[in-house]
Scaffold this active site. Structure first.
Site, short mmCIF file in Angstrom:
data_model
loop_
_atom_site.label_atom_id
_atom_site.label_comp_id
_atom_site.label_asym_id
_atom_site.label_seq_id
_atom_site.Cartn_x
_atom_site.Cartn_y
_atom_site.Cartn_z
N ARG A 130 24.44 -18.97 -11.19
CA ARG A 130 23.12 -19.60 -11.13
C ARG A 130 23.24 -21.09 -11.42
O ARG A 130 24.08 -21.52 -12.20
CB ARG A 130 22.16 -18.95 -12.14
CG ARG A 130 21.63 -17.60 -11.69
CD ARG A 130 20.52 -17.12 -12.60
NE ARG A 130 19.95 -15.87 -12.10
CZ ARG A 130 20.42 -14.66 -12.39
NH1 ARG A 130 21.47 -14.55 -13.19
NH2 ARG A 130 19.86 -13.57 -11.91
N LYS A 167 21.07 -16.22 -17.78
CA LYS A 167 19.70 -15.70 -17.74
C LYS A 167 19.63 -14.29 -18.32
O LYS A 167 20.54 -13.49 -18.13
CB LYS A 167 19.21 -15.70 -16.28
CG LYS A 167 17.76 -15.30 -16.12
CD LYS A 167 17.36 -15.34 -14.65
CE LYS A 167 15.92 -14.88 -14.48
NZ LYS A 167 15.51 -14.87 -13.04
N ARG A 223 23.69 -18.51 -3.67
CA ARG A 223 23.76 -17.29 -4.49
C ARG A 223 23.34 -16.07 -3.66
O ARG A 223 23.97 -15.01 -3.76
CB ARG A 223 22.89 -17.42 -5.74
CG ARG A 223 23.00 -16.23 -6.68
CD ARG A 223 22.42 -16.56 -8.04
NE ARG A 223 22.30 -15.37 -8.88
CZ ARG A 223 23.28 -14.86 -9.61
NH1 ARG A 223 24.47 -15.41 -9.58
NH2 ARG A 223 23.08 -13.78 -10.36
N HIS A 265 24.03 -9.20 -12.83
CA HIS A 265 22.71 -8.61 -13.01
C HIS A 265 22.79 -7.12 -12.71
O HIS A 265 23.86 -6.60 -12.40
CB HIS A 265 21.63 -9.30 -12.17
CG HIS A 265 22.01 -9.58 -10.76
ND1 HIS A 265 22.42 -8.61 -9.87
CD2 HIS A 265 22.05 -10.74 -10.07
CE1 HIS A 265 22.68 -9.16 -8.70
NE2 HIS A 265 22.48 -10.44 -8.79
N TYR A 274 18.36 -9.66 -3.74
CA TYR A 274 19.35 -10.48 -3.04
C TYR A 274 19.89 -9.88 -1.75
O TYR A 274 20.23 -10.62 -0.83
CB TYR A 274 20.54 -10.76 -3.97
CG TYR A 274 20.22 -11.66 -5.13
CD1 TYR A 274 20.22 -13.05 -4.97
CD2 TYR A 274 19.92 -11.14 -6.38
CE1 TYR A 274 19.93 -13.88 -6.03
CE2 TYR A 274 19.62 -11.97 -7.45
CZ TYR A 274 19.63 -13.34 -7.27
OH TYR A 274 19.34 -14.17 -8.32
#
Length: 314
Positions: A130, A167, A223, A265, A274
Site C-alpha cells: 500500500r 493497515k 496494487r 489481507h 481486488y
C-alpha cells in the site's frame, strides 16, 4: 442519501429506534429485494428507490469483529468488476515502460529523487505494498511504502528483511535475497545510523503521483494489478506442482488464500476488493487447466490478458 437505522425488519430515523419510518418509504421496497445477514449489527440502510439502489451503496453493518461491511447494488458491483478488468489490462500494457524507467534511474550513482523513485517503483512492482500516506502514519501509525523508515529495514549479509505494521494493524514481512536486483539499491538507500528517518527521504506524495501519472495509471492501480498478477502466478505454480490436482473450486480457494497471505489481507477481501472476476471465471474452466500445464508463466499471463481484454472490448 439519508441513513435509516435497521432493527428486526423495521427502519427508524434515529439510532435509539424511537422514530419509525413510514411504511410507504421507498427503502422498504429495497428491503424486499435484499437479505440483511443476521450476524450484522448497527445496520444502516440508505433511503432510495430500488432502481437507484441497483447502482449505489444499499446498506452497511458491523461484523463480529466490529469491521464495517458494505453492500452494493448489482449494477454497481458489475461496473466495479468491469473497472478492475480494465485496470488489469491497462497496467499490464505499461509495465514495460515502468521497468524501463526503473532500469534507467536505478543505475545512478547518487540517491537523488529519481533514484529513489526507481527503488520505490521496483519495490511496489515486486511486493505491491500500500502507498502509505503521511496522514495515516500520523493518525494511527499505519505504515506503507512511502512512510517506511530505516528502522523497518533489517540488513544481513545474505538478505534484507522489510518489516512493518500496515493497515488494520496487519504485520508485513518481505524478504529480499542478495541475488535479487533490489538488494543493492535498497542497501544503498538504507541508513542504519538514522532509524527514524524515512527511507524515501527525497520523495513526497506529490512527486510519486507525478511520476506514476506519466504511465496513465494511479498508484492504487498497481496494487489491484499486483493482487491479480500474484493470484495468476500462484495459480500457475499450483497447477504445475500439485498432483493430483484438486477441483477448480478448491484450487481457486487455495490460490486466493496464498495470494492474500502475500499482499497482507484476508482471502475474502482479496476476492471481493481486488480480484478481476473475468480472471476468476476463466480459471474455473477445467479445460483451461490443460492449457496452463503446457505454458510458461509469461505465455499464461499473455493468454489471460488477451482474454480479459476481449471481455472488456466486448
Amino acid at each position: 442519501m439519508r441513513a435509516l437505522f435497521y432493527k428486526d425488519g423495521k427502519l427508524f430515523t434515529d439510532n435509539n429506534f424511537l422514530n419509525p419510518v413510514s411504511d410507504d418509504n421507498p427503502a422498504y421496497e429495497v428491503l424486499q429485494h435484499v437479505k440483511i445477514p443476521t450476524h450484522l449489527t448497527d445496520v444502516v440502510v440508505y433511503e432510495q428507490t430500488w432502481e437507484e439502489a441497483l447502482t449505489r451503496l444499499i446498506f452497511v453493518g458491523s461484523d463480529s469483529k466490529g469491521r464495517r461491511q458494505y453492500f452494493y447494488g448489482k449494477m454497481h458491483v458489475q461496473n466495479r468488476n468491469a473497472k478492475r478488468d480494465r485496470i488489469f489490462v491497462r497496467v499490464y500494457n505499461v509495465m514495460k515502460r515502468i521497468n524501463c524507467f526503473i532500469n534507467k534511474n536505478i543505475k545512478k550513482s547518487s540517491t537523488d529523487s529519481n533514484y529513489q523513485l526507481a527503488v520505490f517503483m521496483l519495490m511496489e512492482t515486486m511486493f505491491f505494498i500500500r502507498f502509505g500516506k503521511m496522514k495515516y502514519l500520523k493518525e494511527n501509525e499505519t505504515v506503507g511504502l512511502l512512510t517506511l523508515k530505516n528502522k523497518h529495514i533489517e540488513i544481513s549479509p545474505d538478505e534484507i528483511v522489510i518489516k512493518f505494521v500496515g493497515k488494520d494493524k496487519v504485520s508485513h514481512e518481505f524478504v529480499v535475497h542478495k541475488s535479487n536486483r533490489l538488494y543493492k539499491p535498497l542497501l544503498k538507500l538504507t541508513d542504519d545510523s538514522s532509524p527514524e528517518e524515512f527511507l524515501f527521504n527525497k520523495l513526497s506524495e506529490r512527486k510519486v503521483y507525478e511520476c506514476i501519472k506519466q504511465f496513465g495509471i494511479r498508484i492504487k492501480d498497481l496494487r489491484t494489478y499486483g493482487v491479480n498478477y500474484t493470484f495468476l502466478y500462484n495459480f500457475w505454480t499450483n497447477v504445475k506442482s500439485i498432483s493430483p490436482l484438486p477441483s477448480p473450486k478448491k484450487l481457486i480457494a487455495l490460490t486466493i488464500k496464498q495470494t492474500a497471505e502475500v499482499v497482507g489481507h484476508t482471502p475474502s477481501i482479496s476476492k471481493r476488493a481486488y480480484m478481476a472476476t473475468t480472471i476468476l471465471e476463466m480459471v474455473k474452466d477445467k479445460n483451461f487447466l490443460d492449457v496452463v500445464s503446457k505454458t510458461t508463466f509469461d505465455e499464461f499471463l499473455s493468454i489471460v490478458v488477451d482474454h480479459v481484454k476481449s471481455s472488456t472490448d466486448g
